[in-house]
Design a protein around this motif. Sequence first.
Motif, short mmCIF file in Angstrom:
data_model
loop_
_atom_site.label_atom_id
_atom_site.label_comp_id
_atom_site.label_asym_id
_atom_site.label_seq_id
_atom_site.Cartn_x
_atom_site.Cartn_y
_atom_site.Cartn_z
N ARG A 243 0.92 -1.21 0.15
CA ARG A 243 -0.01 -0.10 -0.07
C ARG A 243 1.05 1.34 -0.14
O ARG A 243 0.44 2.23 -0.54
CB ARG A 243 -1.00 0.04 1.14
N ALA A 244 1.93 1.31 0.76
CA ALA A 244 2.90 2.32 0.87
C ALA A 244 3.51 2.65 -0.43
O ALA A 244 3.55 3.71 -0.87
CB ALA A 244 3.79 2.28 1.93
N TYR A 269 11.78 -4.61 3.05
CA TYR A 269 11.89 -2.96 3.13
C TYR A 269 11.83 -2.78 1.59
O TYR A 269 12.06 -3.41 0.62
CB TYR A 269 12.98 -2.68 3.48
N ALA A 270 11.42 -1.44 1.28
CA ALA A 270 11.51 -0.92 -0.14
C ALA A 270 11.98 0.42 -0.05
O ALA A 270 12.21 1.25 0.95
CB ALA A 270 10.05 -0.75 -0.66
N LEU A 271 12.88 0.70 -1.11
CA LEU A 271 13.80 1.98 -1.34
C LEU A 271 12.89 2.80 -2.50
O LEU A 271 12.77 2.39 -3.58
CB LEU A 271 15.10 1.97 -1.57
N MET A 272 12.55 3.84 -2.09
CA MET A 272 11.60 4.97 -3.10
C MET A 272 12.62 6.16 -3.08
O MET A 272 13.13 6.81 -2.24
CB MET A 272 10.42 5.50 -2.41
N SER A 273 12.53 6.80 -4.25
CA SER A 273 13.23 8.12 -4.52
C SER A 273 13.01 8.70 -5.71
O SER A 273 11.97 8.38 -6.49
CB SER A 273 14.63 7.58 -4.64
N TYR A 320 -4.99 9.55 -4.66
CA TYR A 320 -4.42 8.18 -4.35
C TYR A 320 -4.42 7.87 -2.77
O TYR A 320 -3.54 7.14 -2.37
CB TYR A 320 -3.24 8.14 -4.96
N GLY A 321 -5.43 8.34 -2.04
CA GLY A 321 -5.30 7.88 -0.75
C GLY A 321 -4.68 8.62 0.34
O GLY A 321 -4.79 8.11 1.59
N GLY A 322 -4.18 9.65 0.11
CA GLY A 322 -3.77 10.57 1.23
C GLY A 322 -4.63 11.52 1.69
O GLY A 322 -5.67 11.68 1.10
N LYS A 323 -4.27 12.09 2.74
CA LYS A 323 -5.11 13.09 3.52
C LYS A 323 -4.39 14.51 3.45
O LYS A 323 -3.17 14.62 3.83
CB LYS A 323 -5.45 12.74 4.97
N ILE A 324 -5.24 15.33 2.98
CA ILE A 324 -4.56 16.86 2.99
C ILE A 324 -5.07 17.61 4.33
O ILE A 324 -6.24 17.39 4.83
CB ILE A 324 -5.20 17.72 1.89
N PRO A 344 -1.05 7.02 3.87
CA PRO A 344 -1.89 6.07 4.66
C PRO A 344 -1.63 5.58 5.87
O PRO A 344 -2.20 5.09 6.75
CB PRO A 344 -1.82 4.76 3.57
N ASP A 345 -0.12 5.80 6.12
CA ASP A 345 0.12 5.21 7.69
C ASP A 345 0.27 6.30 8.55
O ASP A 345 0.47 6.54 9.61
CB ASP A 345 1.63 4.64 7.67
N GLY A 346 -0.23 7.56 7.84
CA GLY A 346 -0.18 8.76 9.13
C GLY A 346 1.22 9.71 8.98
O GLY A 346 1.07 10.52 9.83
N TRP A 347 2.07 9.47 8.21
CA TRP A 347 3.49 10.07 8.15
C TRP A 347 3.23 11.38 7.30
O TRP A 347 2.36 11.26 6.26
CB TRP A 347 4.69 9.36 7.58
N LYS A 348 3.68 12.52 7.95
CA LYS A 348 3.44 13.67 7.22
C LYS A 348 4.37 14.10 6.37
O LYS A 348 5.55 14.06 6.31
CB LYS A 348 3.34 14.72 8.31
N SER A 349 4.20 14.83 5.00
CA SER A 349 5.05 15.70 4.34
C SER A 349 4.44 16.86 3.74
O SER A 349 3.15 17.05 3.76
CB SER A 349 5.07 14.53 2.68
#
Length: 362
Positions: A243-244, A269-273, A320-324, A344-349
Amino acid sequence: MSSLSATLNLLRPSLAPPPPSLRFCDVRNSASSYCTSRRLALFHLGSALPQSQLLGAKASELLRGERNTLEAAPVANLAQAGTAITKENALEWVKNDKRRMLHVVYRVGDLDKTIKFYTECLGMKLLRRRDIPEEQYSNAFLGYGPEDSNFVVELTYNYGVDKYNIGTGFGHFGIDVEDVSKSVELIKAKGGKVTREPGPAKGGSTIIASVEDPDGYTFELLERGPSPEPLCQVMLRVGDLDRAINFYKKAFGMELLRKRDYPEYKYTYALMSYGPEDKNPVLELTYNYGITDYDKGNGYAQIAIGTDDVYKSAEAIKLYGGKIVLEPGPLPGINTKITACLDPDGWKSVFVDNVDFMKELE
């Protein structure tokens, strides 16, 4: 109170009470000159705390116990912006947006002590520092290169708060070094805490070591040689890795560099960039078998990302499932356009307009 101060108070984070403690026997232990403008202080939205939380002997209890009540600020109206996009064109727009990770934001209990550790032990440079007494906080930016081209850390000290709960969800920051053993010896000589001696990574051959800064944040040192982005990783734990990955690919426009499963150690684990790992910082997402929720504490805050259009970015995130949690638009009193969201996990950006960001750095 000015409209600017009112907005700041609204945007500062709520701190949810931590869930019951989790057992982590199987959790991966990965472990410029001074600028007088206050504008960039707003880019760290989420690291300064309300005055009510900073007063009195029980400040730490207040920090841990405030209910989760962060609300979106009605800064701008998306409909008026006329930038609505659909799923059909959102993926292509996000993919072509000029994005990069700008800085990672978190809170520390002693700014001078932390700056000393980062500069003397980790080899970072103090890029700029600012004190905002009317808002009861100070912050500092440190890194291995200028902010207009490098990923940096933003440290925030809230007056009167000397300790934070890092939680179980935050993992570590990663730093590329030429010689892990020499780096560890230097850190030991300076009184730093080494939590993992140099050696091969689990399931791999890269030599790594782990150290803790004065507040207990873990830094993983990776032996890789010279790098244009020595501050190379932010690792966060997630409850559903697929999901992430899907969210960060579609809503954030990141690439999946690799995904690896280690059943013997019970994690994947997964690496995203936004580009190759040897030239760009990566977001490392870790799933520990059977654990779907984590205590995020109140220390780690968020990652800031540059974008060409905060309005379209917010639209794609919602698709795509994020919360503003902060509607896109210019902040009151200044022209910098931003938007903030939760994954979706509650991590903020926080997404920051690229042109506005470069103007601020001038």
